[in-house]
Design a protein around this motif. Structure first.
Motif, PDB file in Angstrom:
ATOM      1  N   GLY A  68      67.062 -19.368 -33.133  1.00  0.00           N
ATOM      2  CA  GLY A  68      68.338 -18.472 -33.051  1.00  0.00           C
ATOM      3  C   GLY A  68      69.716 -19.285 -32.374  1.00  0.00           C
ATOM      4  N   ARG A  69      70.536 -18.575 -32.123  1.00  0.00           N
ATOM      5  CA  ARG A  69      71.795 -19.118 -31.382  1.00  0.00           C
ATOM      6  C   ARG A  69      72.063 -18.281 -30.369  1.00  0.00           C
ATOM      7  NH1 ARG A  69      73.528 -23.381 -33.496  1.00  0.00           N
ATOM      8  NH2 ARG A  69      75.690 -23.401 -32.642  1.00  0.00           N
ATOM      9  N   VAL A  70      72.455 -19.051 -29.166  1.00  0.00           N
ATOM     10  CA  VAL A  70      73.032 -18.341 -27.918  1.00  0.00           C
ATOM     11  C   VAL A  70      74.291 -19.043 -27.435  1.00  0.00           C
ATOM     12  CG1 VAL A  70      70.805 -18.047 -26.884  1.00  0.00           C
ATOM     13  CG2 VAL A  70      71.729 -20.130 -26.510  1.00  0.00           C
ATOM     14  N   ARG A  71      75.101 -18.339 -26.950  1.00  0.00           N
ATOM     15  CA  ARG A  71      76.269 -18.897 -26.346  1.00  0.00           C
ATOM     16  C   ARG A  71      76.014 -18.836 -24.718  1.00  0.00           C
ATOM     17  NH1 ARG A  71      80.477 -15.179 -28.241  1.00  0.00           N
ATOM     18  NH2 ARG A  71      80.519 -16.591 -29.797  1.00  0.00           N
ATOM     19  N   PHE A  72      76.218 -19.996 -24.168  1.00  0.00           N
ATOM     20  CA  PHE A  72      76.433 -20.280 -22.685  1.00  0.00           C
ATOM     21  C   PHE A  72      77.710 -20.514 -21.857  1.00  0.00           C
ATOM     22  CE2 PHE A  72      75.300 -22.724 -18.839  1.00  0.00           C
ATOM     23  CZ  PHE A  72      74.260 -22.104 -18.188  1.00  0.00           C
ATOM     24  N   MET A  73      78.046 -19.463 -21.124  1.00  0.00           N
ATOM     25  CA  MET A  73      79.361 -19.737 -20.411  1.00  0.00           C
ATOM     26  C   MET A  73      79.606 -19.796 -19.138  1.00  0.00           C
ATOM     27  SD  MET A  73      80.604 -16.364 -22.867  1.00  0.00           S
ATOM     28  CE  MET A  73      78.849 -15.657 -22.563  1.00  0.00           C
ATOM     29  N   THR A  74      80.377 -20.894 -18.611  1.00  0.00           N
ATOM     30  CA  THR A  74      80.530 -20.940 -17.071  1.00  0.00           C
ATOM     31  C   THR A  74      82.212 -20.762 -17.091  1.00  0.00           C
ATOM     32  OG1 THR A  74      81.198 -23.249 -17.269  1.00  0.00           O
ATOM     33  CG2 THR A  74      78.519 -22.646 -16.896  1.00  0.00           C
ATOM     34  N   SER A  75      82.683 -20.708 -15.832  1.00  0.00           N
ATOM     35  CA  SER A  75      84.085 -20.722 -15.729  1.00  0.00           C
ATOM     36  C   SER A  75      84.635 -21.956 -16.566  1.00  0.00           C
ATOM     37  CB  SER A  75      84.548 -20.485 -14.247  1.00  0.00           C
ATOM     38  OG  SER A  75      84.137 -21.825 -13.332  1.00  0.00           O
ATOM     39  N   GLU A  76      84.082 -23.004 -16.559  1.00  0.00           N
ATOM     40  CA  GLU A  76      84.672 -24.390 -16.954  1.00  0.00           C
ATOM     41  C   GLU A  76      84.648 -24.414 -18.490  1.00  0.00           C
ATOM     42  OE1 GLU A  76      86.316 -26.517 -14.778  1.00  0.00           O
ATOM     43  OE2 GLU A  76      85.929 -24.933 -13.398  1.00  0.00           O
ATOM     44  N   GLU A  77      83.508 -24.035 -18.906  1.00  0.00           N
ATOM     45  CA  GLU A  77      83.381 -24.403 -20.490  1.00  0.00           C
ATOM     46  C   GLU A  77      82.551 -23.238 -21.247  1.00  0.00           C
ATOM     47  OE1 GLU A  77      80.971 -27.846 -21.566  1.00  0.00           O
ATOM     48  OE2 GLU A  77      80.471 -28.009 -19.306  1.00  0.00           O
ATOM     49  N   THR A  78      82.384 -23.222 -22.595  1.00  0.00           N
ATOM     50  CA  THR A  78      81.408 -22.325 -23.218  1.00  0.00           C
ATOM     51  C   THR A  78      80.627 -23.352 -24.309  1.00  0.00           C
ATOM     52  OG1 THR A  78      82.800 -20.424 -23.087  1.00  0.00           O
ATOM     53  CG2 THR A  78      81.697 -20.495 -25.013  1.00  0.00           C
ATOM     54  N   LEU A  79      79.405 -23.023 -24.298  1.00  0.00           N
ATOM     55  CA  LEU A  79      78.659 -23.909 -25.249  1.00  0.00           C
ATOM     56  C   LEU A  79      77.865 -23.069 -26.249  1.00  0.00           C
ATOM     57  CD1 LEU A  79      77.078 -26.380 -22.573  1.00  0.00           C
ATOM     58  CD2 LEU A  79      78.865 -26.828 -24.136  1.00  0.00           C
ATOM     59  N   GLU A  80      77.854 -23.606 -27.423  1.00  0.00           N
ATOM     60  CA  GLU A  80      76.855 -22.662 -28.378  1.00  0.00           C
ATOM     61  C   GLU A  80      75.452 -23.596 -28.532  1.00  0.00           C
ATOM     62  OE1 GLU A  80      78.513 -20.732 -31.591  1.00  0.00           O
ATOM     63  OE2 GLU A  80      79.892 -19.840 -30.588  1.00  0.00           O
ATOM     64  N   ALA A  81      74.294 -23.051 -28.740  1.00  0.00           N
ATOM     65  CA  ALA A  81      73.252 -23.668 -28.926  1.00  0.00           C
ATOM     66  C   ALA A  81      72.296 -23.262 -29.783  1.00  0.00           C
ATOM     67  CB  ALA A  81      72.497 -24.073 -27.528  1.00  0.00           C
ATOM     68  N   GLY A  82      71.794 -23.840 -30.706  1.00  0.00           N
ATOM     69  CA  GLY A  82      70.717 -23.352 -31.696  1.00  0.00           C
ATOM     70  C   GLY A  82      69.560 -23.978 -31.425  1.00  0.00           C
ATOM     71  N   PRO A  83      68.641 -23.970 -32.671  1.00  0.00           N
ATOM     72  CA  PRO A  83      67.244 -24.533 -32.498  1.00  0.00           C
ATOM     73  C   PRO A  83      67.155 -25.962 -32.070  1.00  0.00           C
ATOM     74  CG  PRO A  83      67.631 -23.078 -34.144  1.00  0.00           C
ATOM     75  CD  PRO A  83      68.965 -23.278 -33.636  1.00  0.00           C
ATOM     76  N   GLU A  84      66.349 -26.341 -31.021  1.00  0.00           N
ATOM     77  CA  GLU A  84      65.685 -27.529 -30.587  1.00  0.00           C
ATOM     78  C   GLU A  84      66.953 -28.020 -29.603  1.00  0.00           C
ATOM     79  OE1 GLU A  84      62.869 -28.454 -30.589  1.00  0.00           O
ATOM     80  OE2 GLU A  84      62.457 -26.662 -31.997  1.00  0.00           O
ATOM     81  N   MET A  85      68.025 -27.332 -29.228  1.00  0.00           N
ATOM     82  CA  MET A  85      68.952 -27.778 -28.244  1.00  0.00           C
ATOM     83  C   MET A  85      68.426 -27.333 -26.944  1.00  0.00           C
ATOM     84  SD  MET A  85      72.437 -27.019 -30.372  1.00  0.00           S
ATOM     85  CE  MET A  85      73.378 -28.075 -29.393  1.00  0.00           C
ATOM     86  N   LEU A  86      69.253 -28.266 -26.032  1.00  0.00           N
ATOM     87  CA  LEU A  86      68.871 -28.114 -24.650  1.00  0.00           C
ATOM     88  C   LEU A  86      70.116 -27.999 -23.984  1.00  0.00           C
ATOM     89  CD1 LEU A  86      66.526 -28.160 -22.289  1.00  0.00           C
ATOM     90  CD2 LEU A  86      67.020 -30.663 -21.991  1.00  0.00           C
ATOM     91  N   ILE A  87      70.208 -27.158 -23.061  1.00  0.00           N
ATOM     92  CA  ILE A  87      71.494 -27.017 -22.036  1.00  0.00           C
ATOM     93  C   ILE A  87      71.057 -26.989 -20.769  1.00  0.00           C
ATOM     94  CG2 ILE A  87      73.376 -25.510 -21.191  1.00  0.00           C
ATOM     95  CD1 ILE A  87      73.270 -24.086 -23.936  1.00  0.00           C
ATOM     96  N   THR A  88      71.720 -27.852 -19.891  1.00  0.00           N
ATOM     97  CA  THR A  88      71.335 -27.988 -18.343  1.00  0.00           C
ATOM     98  C   THR A  88      72.573 -27.432 -17.550  1.00  0.00           C
ATOM     99  OG1 THR A  88      71.979 -30.314 -17.981  1.00  0.00           O
ATOM    100  CG2 THR A  88      69.662 -29.903 -18.805  1.00  0.00           C
ATOM    101  N   CYS A  89      72.180 -27.114 -16.395  1.00  0.00           N
ATOM    102  CA  CYS A  89      73.107 -26.481 -15.447  1.00  0.00           C
ATOM    103  C   CYS A  89      72.774 -26.616 -14.094  1.00  0.00           C
ATOM    104  CB  CYS A  89      73.436 -24.964 -15.744  1.00  0.00           C
ATOM    105  SG  CYS A  89      74.655 -23.958 -14.968  1.00  0.00           S
TER     106      CYS A  89
END
Length: 121
Positions: A68-89
């Protein structure tokens, strides 16, 4: 939930989560795969439109999108991620997330403490 070495069949765990009442009733569902020793690992299934309200984690996190797909949001930025993607925070950063499609994510939360194994000798 903690052992020196663990392995998980994610496909089987996702199937179980999707059979549970919460998912059948249209809500997200999750299971903690590992907890303790400075690292928690959570398997999360979300329906399209599900939101994790703004919060901050007690340690650095990573989110691996498996389906699937997710949207990850902070006050600084918005990222969209799909399969096999990695977000760190980083620890303490306020963030929220939204499933743009039905999604499966593996979320890892570290305590922020350095493990003795990670210390150079």
């Amino acid at each position: 939930m903690s052992a020196p070495v663990q392995s998980f069949r994610l496909d089987e765990a996702v199937s179980r989560l999707r059979e549970e009442k919460a998912w059948r009733e249209g809500r997200r569902n999750a299971i903690t795969l590992r907890k303790g020793q400075g690292m928690n690992v959570v398997l999360l299934v979300m329906r399209a439109g599900d939101k994790l309200e703004e919060h901050a984690a007690p340690g650095p996190i990573s989110i691996s999108v498996r389906e699937g797909r997710v949207r990850f949001m902070t006050s600084e930025e918005t990222l969209e991620a799909g399969p096999e993607m990695l977000i760190t925070c980083e620890s303490g950063v306020r963030h929220s997330a939204e499933a743009l499609e039905d999604a499966v994510c593996v979320v890892t939360i570290a305590s922020g403490k350095t493990s003795p194994m990670a210390t150079p000798k």
